[in-house]
Design a protein around this motif. Structure first.
Motif, PDB file in Angstrom:
ATOM      1  N   LEU A  65      -3.393 -21.603   4.934  1.00  0.00           N
ATOM      2  CA  LEU A  65      -4.432 -21.111   4.034  1.00  0.00           C
ATOM      3  C   LEU A  65      -3.845 -20.526   2.757  1.00  0.00           C
ATOM      4  O   LEU A  65      -4.425 -20.655   1.675  1.00  0.00           O
ATOM      5  CB  LEU A  65      -5.289 -20.049   4.740  1.00  0.00           C
ATOM      6  N   GLY A  66      -2.680 -19.878   2.859  1.00  0.00           N
ATOM      7  CA  GLY A  66      -2.055 -19.252   1.699  1.00  0.00           C
ATOM      8  C   GLY A  66      -1.117 -20.160   0.936  1.00  0.00           C
ATOM      9  O   GLY A  66      -0.533 -19.736  -0.057  1.00  0.00           O
ATOM     10  N   ARG A  67      -0.940 -21.384   1.425  1.00  0.00           N
ATOM     11  CA  ARG A  67       0.020 -22.330   0.834  1.00  0.00           C
ATOM     12  C   ARG A  67       1.419 -21.724   0.810  1.00  0.00           C
ATOM     13  O   ARG A  67       2.218 -21.943  -0.093  1.00  0.00           O
ATOM     14  CB  ARG A  67      -0.402 -22.739  -0.578  1.00  0.00           C
ATOM     15  N   GLY A  68       1.727 -20.946   1.848  1.00  0.00           N
ATOM     16  CA  GLY A  68       2.973 -20.193   1.916  1.00  0.00           C
ATOM     17  C   GLY A  68       2.618 -18.749   2.186  1.00  0.00           C
ATOM     18  O   GLY A  68       1.553 -18.451   2.740  1.00  0.00           O
ATOM     19  N   TYR A  69       3.471 -17.836   1.789  1.00  0.00           N
ATOM     20  CA  TYR A  69       3.183 -16.411   1.986  1.00  0.00           C
ATOM     21  C   TYR A  69       2.370 -15.871   0.806  1.00  0.00           C
ATOM     22  O   TYR A  69       2.784 -15.960  -0.349  1.00  0.00           O
ATOM     23  CB  TYR A  69       4.479 -15.616   2.148  1.00  0.00           C
ATOM     24  N   ASP A  70       1.213 -15.348   1.125  1.00  0.00           N
ATOM     25  CA  ASP A  70       0.338 -14.688   0.153  1.00  0.00           C
ATOM     26  C   ASP A  70      -0.615 -13.819   0.958  1.00  0.00           C
ATOM     27  O   ASP A  70      -1.823 -14.070   1.001  1.00  0.00           O
ATOM     28  CB  ASP A  70      -0.418 -15.710  -0.699  1.00  0.00           C
ATOM     29  N   HIS A  71      -0.051 -12.784   1.601  1.00  0.00           N
ATOM     30  CA  HIS A  71      -0.786 -12.023   2.604  1.00  0.00           C
ATOM     31  C   HIS A  71      -0.505 -10.536   2.483  1.00  0.00           C
ATOM     32  O   HIS A  71       0.520 -10.124   1.929  1.00  0.00           O
ATOM     33  CB  HIS A  71      -0.389 -12.488   4.021  1.00  0.00           C
ATOM     34  N   ASN A  72      -1.414  -9.761   3.025  1.00  0.00           N
ATOM     35  CA  ASN A  72      -1.281  -8.299   3.043  1.00  0.00           C
ATOM     36  C   ASN A  72      -0.768  -7.841   4.398  1.00  0.00           C
ATOM     37  O   ASN A  72      -1.392  -8.120   5.431  1.00  0.00           O
ATOM     38  CB  ASN A  72      -2.635  -7.653   2.769  1.00  0.00           C
ATOM     39  N   TRP A  73       0.358  -7.143   4.401  1.00  0.00           N
ATOM     40  CA  TRP A  73       0.898  -6.561   5.624  1.00  0.00           C
ATOM     41  C   TRP A  73       0.468  -5.101   5.741  1.00  0.00           C
ATOM     42  O   TRP A  73       0.379  -4.387   4.729  1.00  0.00           O
ATOM     43  CB  TRP A  73       2.416  -6.673   5.649  1.00  0.00           C
ATOM     44  N   VAL A  74       0.235  -4.670   6.964  1.00  0.00           N
ATOM     45  CA  VAL A  74      -0.216  -3.310   7.265  1.00  0.00           C
ATOM     46  C   VAL A  74       1.020  -2.437   7.462  1.00  0.00           C
ATOM     47  O   VAL A  74       1.732  -2.564   8.468  1.00  0.00           O
ATOM     48  CB  VAL A  74      -1.106  -3.297   8.518  1.00  0.00           C
ATOM     49  N   LEU A  75       1.277  -1.569   6.513  1.00  0.00           N
ATOM     50  CA  LEU A  75       2.500  -0.770   6.536  1.00  0.00           C
ATOM     51  C   LEU A  75       2.407   0.392   7.520  1.00  0.00           C
ATOM     52  O   LEU A  75       1.315   0.855   7.860  1.00  0.00           O
ATOM     53  CB  LEU A  75       2.812  -0.252   5.132  1.00  0.00           C
ATOM     54  N   LYS A  76       3.570   0.882   7.928  1.00  0.00           N
ATOM     55  CA  LYS A  76       3.641   1.934   8.949  1.00  0.00           C
ATOM     56  C   LYS A  76       4.063   3.275   8.360  1.00  0.00           C
ATOM     57  O   LYS A  76       4.526   4.151   9.083  1.00  0.00           O
ATOM     58  CB  LYS A  76       4.631   1.506  10.036  1.00  0.00           C
ATOM     59  N   ASN A  77       3.873   3.458   7.052  1.00  0.00           N
ATOM     60  CA  ASN A  77       4.343   4.681   6.399  1.00  0.00           C
ATOM     61  C   ASN A  77       3.397   5.862   6.550  1.00  0.00           C
ATOM     62  O   ASN A  77       3.724   6.979   6.134  1.00  0.00           O
ATOM     63  CB  ASN A  77       4.610   4.420   4.911  1.00  0.00           C
ATOM     64  N   GLY A  78       2.215   5.624   7.129  1.00  0.00           N
ATOM     65  CA  GLY A  78       1.284   6.724   7.354  1.00  0.00           C
ATOM     66  C   GLY A  78       0.836   7.429   6.087  1.00  0.00           C
ATOM     67  O   GLY A  78       0.485   8.612   6.107  1.00  0.00           O
ATOM     68  N   GLY A  79       0.831   6.710   4.962  1.00  0.00           N
ATOM     69  CA  GLY A  79       0.406   7.298   3.701  1.00  0.00           C
ATOM     70  C   GLY A  79       1.454   8.156   3.028  1.00  0.00           C
ATOM     71  O   GLY A  79       1.181   8.787   2.009  1.00  0.00           O
ATOM     72  N   LYS A  80       2.660   8.190   3.584  1.00  0.00           N
ATOM     73  CA  LYS A  80       3.741   8.984   3.005  1.00  0.00           C
ATOM     74  C   LYS A  80       4.734   8.066   2.283  1.00  0.00           C
ATOM     75  O   LYS A  80       5.020   6.963   2.741  1.00  0.00           O
ATOM     76  CB  LYS A  80       4.455   9.792   4.081  1.00  0.00           C
ATOM     77  N   PHE A  81       5.265   8.557   1.179  1.00  0.00           N
ATOM     78  CA  PHE A  81       6.209   7.777   0.394  1.00  0.00           C
ATOM     79  C   PHE A  81       7.466   7.501   1.206  1.00  0.00           C
ATOM     80  O   PHE A  81       8.117   8.426   1.707  1.00  0.00           O
ATOM     81  CB  PHE A  81       6.565   8.532  -0.885  1.00  0.00           C
ATOM     82  N   GLY A  82       7.804   6.239   1.345  1.00  0.00           N
ATOM     83  CA  GLY A  82       8.993   5.862   2.099  1.00  0.00           C
ATOM     84  C   GLY A  82       9.296   4.391   1.922  1.00  0.00           C
ATOM     85  O   GLY A  82       8.515   3.635   1.315  1.00  0.00           O
ATOM     86  N   LYS A  83      10.438   3.979   2.440  1.00  0.00           N
ATOM     87  CA  LYS A  83      10.844   2.579   2.332  1.00  0.00           C
ATOM     88  C   LYS A  83       9.979   1.712   3.240  1.00  0.00           C
ATOM     89  O   LYS A  83       9.829   1.999   4.423  1.00  0.00           O
ATOM     90  CB  LYS A  83      12.320   2.418   2.708  1.00  0.00           C
ATOM     91  N   VAL A  84       9.443   0.632   2.674  1.00  0.00           N
ATOM     92  CA  VAL A  84       8.547  -0.245   3.437  1.00  0.00           C
ATOM     93  C   VAL A  84       9.015  -1.690   3.455  1.00  0.00           C
ATOM     94  O   VAL A  84       8.539  -2.489   4.259  1.00  0.00           O
ATOM     95  CB  VAL A  84       7.114  -0.184   2.881  1.00  0.00           C
ATOM     96  N   ALA A  85       9.938  -2.043   2.560  1.00  0.00           N
ATOM     97  CA  ALA A  85      10.369  -3.443   2.478  1.00  0.00           C
ATOM     98  C   ALA A  85      11.754  -3.526   1.862  1.00  0.00           C
ATOM     99  O   ALA A  85      12.222  -2.596   1.193  1.00  0.00           O
ATOM    100  CB  ALA A  85       9.379  -4.255   1.644  1.00  0.00           C
ATOM    101  N   GLU A  86      12.376  -4.675   2.106  1.00  0.00           N
ATOM    102  CA  GLU A  86      13.704  -4.944   1.558  1.00  0.00           C
ATOM    103  C   GLU A  86      13.804  -6.433   1.269  1.00  0.00           C
ATOM    104  O   GLU A  86      13.292  -7.260   2.023  1.00  0.00           O
ATOM    105  CB  GLU A  86      14.765  -4.523   2.566  1.00  0.00           C
ATOM    106  N   ALA A  87      14.448  -6.760   0.175  1.00  0.00           N
ATOM    107  CA  ALA A  87      14.730  -8.159  -0.145  1.00  0.00           C
ATOM    108  C   ALA A  87      16.203  -8.264  -0.517  1.00  0.00           C
ATOM    109  O   ALA A  87      16.728  -7.404  -1.225  1.00  0.00           O
ATOM    110  CB  ALA A  87      13.859  -8.644  -1.294  1.00  0.00           C
ATOM    111  N   ALA A  88      16.856  -9.313  -0.036  1.00  0.00           N
ATOM    112  CA  ALA A  88      18.285  -9.484  -0.294  1.00  0.00           C
ATOM    113  C   ALA A  88      18.565 -10.917  -0.722  1.00  0.00           C
ATOM    114  O   ALA A  88      18.056 -11.871  -0.116  1.00  0.00           O
ATOM    115  CB  ALA A  88      19.102  -9.147   0.953  1.00  0.00           C
ATOM    116  N   ALA A  89      19.370 -11.049  -1.780  1.00  0.00           N
ATOM    117  CA  ALA A  89      19.827 -12.360  -2.242  1.00  0.00           C
ATOM    118  C   ALA A  89      21.332 -12.427  -1.993  1.00  0.00           C
ATOM    119  O   ALA A  89      22.107 -11.724  -2.640  1.00  0.00           O
ATOM    120  CB  ALA A  89      19.513 -12.547  -3.720  1.00  0.00           C
TER     121      ALA A  89
END
Length: 349
Positions: free
Chosen positions: A245-269
């Motif tokens: 449906l998204g023709r690949g990744y184009d989606h909303n993930w439900v984060l576990k930060n509980g509304g507090k500022f914190g690291k939620v994702a990482e990308a590495a090349a």
């Protein structure tokens, strides 16, 4: 920090001249913004060898941003992502928006924030605050507000976006940044080899038009499971309904930060050795692998191919205004809307 640099950035159709603001830290990392759309134009970060690479897609001048249709580098508001049926009810009144994607509203278009000039309201060596007045009825939304976006570059090689507004009537506010990242360099091809990690056990299911059904789906055993890291290209074309449906990744993930500022994702090349950590206090993140981008003419003579970049759009969930089980995107009259998202860069290893 080094002194901020201000230069010209070309003109738009009505002849008005845009400016370019360059923030640079002592490590040499720099971020360039234009007051046309408050868009991020360039972001130079050090790679494994210490060489600077521009890791965001962009256009050569203001005219490119005026003509562009993919929200490249843009702040998206008043409401990012989708609202089903291009309308919602608030305080017993139906609010009608423009249907600009099928029968739905996407990114509050077509009169979007990133096709307007923003005031550079505060200019300092380490930060820049853009200001946009959004009147009552703007894009169809009730309530007037002054949207402030403070863009801060730190000595930790971190680019922060702080959003502030206080509406004078109940309304929806859901701001995001729509930068397209390629950590090997903006002109280096696709991002299928990037490895992404998300702190999320579930994502929001959608219909064929990317409107959430209100259901959450566990990522376990699916191509949506990025908890332990996954190379984007491994299952981006898999025979999984959400992927189709998204023709690949184009989606909303439900984060576990509980509304507090914190690291939620990482990308590495792994080619460049650049790692980007994403921090936010928002409940969701839309990961978009530029599936609708193809041969877009960009800056420095680059032509951006299909899946040239990946976006990490921190947000309230899409269509949150229609789902009581989603964190609310409604901001009440006199209530302070305040949220922070940051992209921190480091070298692999």
């Amino acid at each position: 920090m080094r002194p901020i640099k201000i230069s010209t950035f070309g003109t738009v159709k009505d002849g008005k001249e845009a400016k370019l603001y360059t923030l640079t830290n002592d490590a040499g990392m720099s971020a360039e913004f234009t007051d046309y759309g408050a868009s991020l134009v360039r972001l130079f970060v050090p790679d494994r060898e210490g060489r600077l690479r521009d890791v965001v897609l962009g256009y050569e001048n203001a005219a490119g941003y005026e003509a562009g249709t993919e929200s490249i580098g843009a702040p998206v508001g008043r409401n990012a992502n989708r609202i089903g049926g291009a309308s919602f009810e608030l305080n017993g009144v139906t609010v009608s928006l423009t249907a600009n994607q099928n029968s739905n509203n996407l990114h509050s278009g077509p009169d979007v924030y990133n096709k307007r000039f923003w005031e550079a309201a505060e200019i300092a060596d380490d930060h820049l605050t853009f200001l946009l007045h959004s009147p009552d009825g703007d894009q169809g939304f009730p309530g007037a507000l002054d949207m402030k976006i403070t863009c801060t570059l730190t000595e930790k090689n971190e680019l922060q976006f702080t959003y502030d507004a206080v509406p004078d009537a109940d309304t929806v506010i859901n701001m995001t940044n729509h930068s397209y990242f390629n950590l090997n360099g903006h002109d280096s091809g696709n991002i299928l080899s990037h490895e992404v990690t998300l702190d999320a056990d579930a994502f929001t299911l959608t219909d064929a038009y990317s409107i959430p059904t209100g259901e959450f789906m566990d990522v376990a055993g699916t191509p949506m499971d990025f908890r332990n890291g996954r190379v984007i290209g491994d299952e981006i074309d898999s025979d999984f309904e959400a992927i189709r449906l998204g023709r690949g990744y184009d989606h909303n993930w439900v984060l576990k930060n509980g509304g507090k500022f914190g690291k939620v994702a990482e990308a590495a090349a792994h080619e460049s050795g650049i790692v980007m950590d994403v921090y936010t206090d928002l409940p969701g993140i839309q990961v978009y692998t530029s599936n609708f981008l193809d041969q877009e003419t960009g800056k420095d003579g680059a032509v951006y191919p299909y899946r040239a970049a990946v976006c990490f759009e921190t947000q309230y969930f899409p269509d949150a205004v229609h789902h009581e089980n989603f964190p609310s995107s409604v901001c009440r009259a006199g209530q302070a809307y305040h949220t922070v998202t940051a992209y921190r860069f480091r070298r692999e290893g």
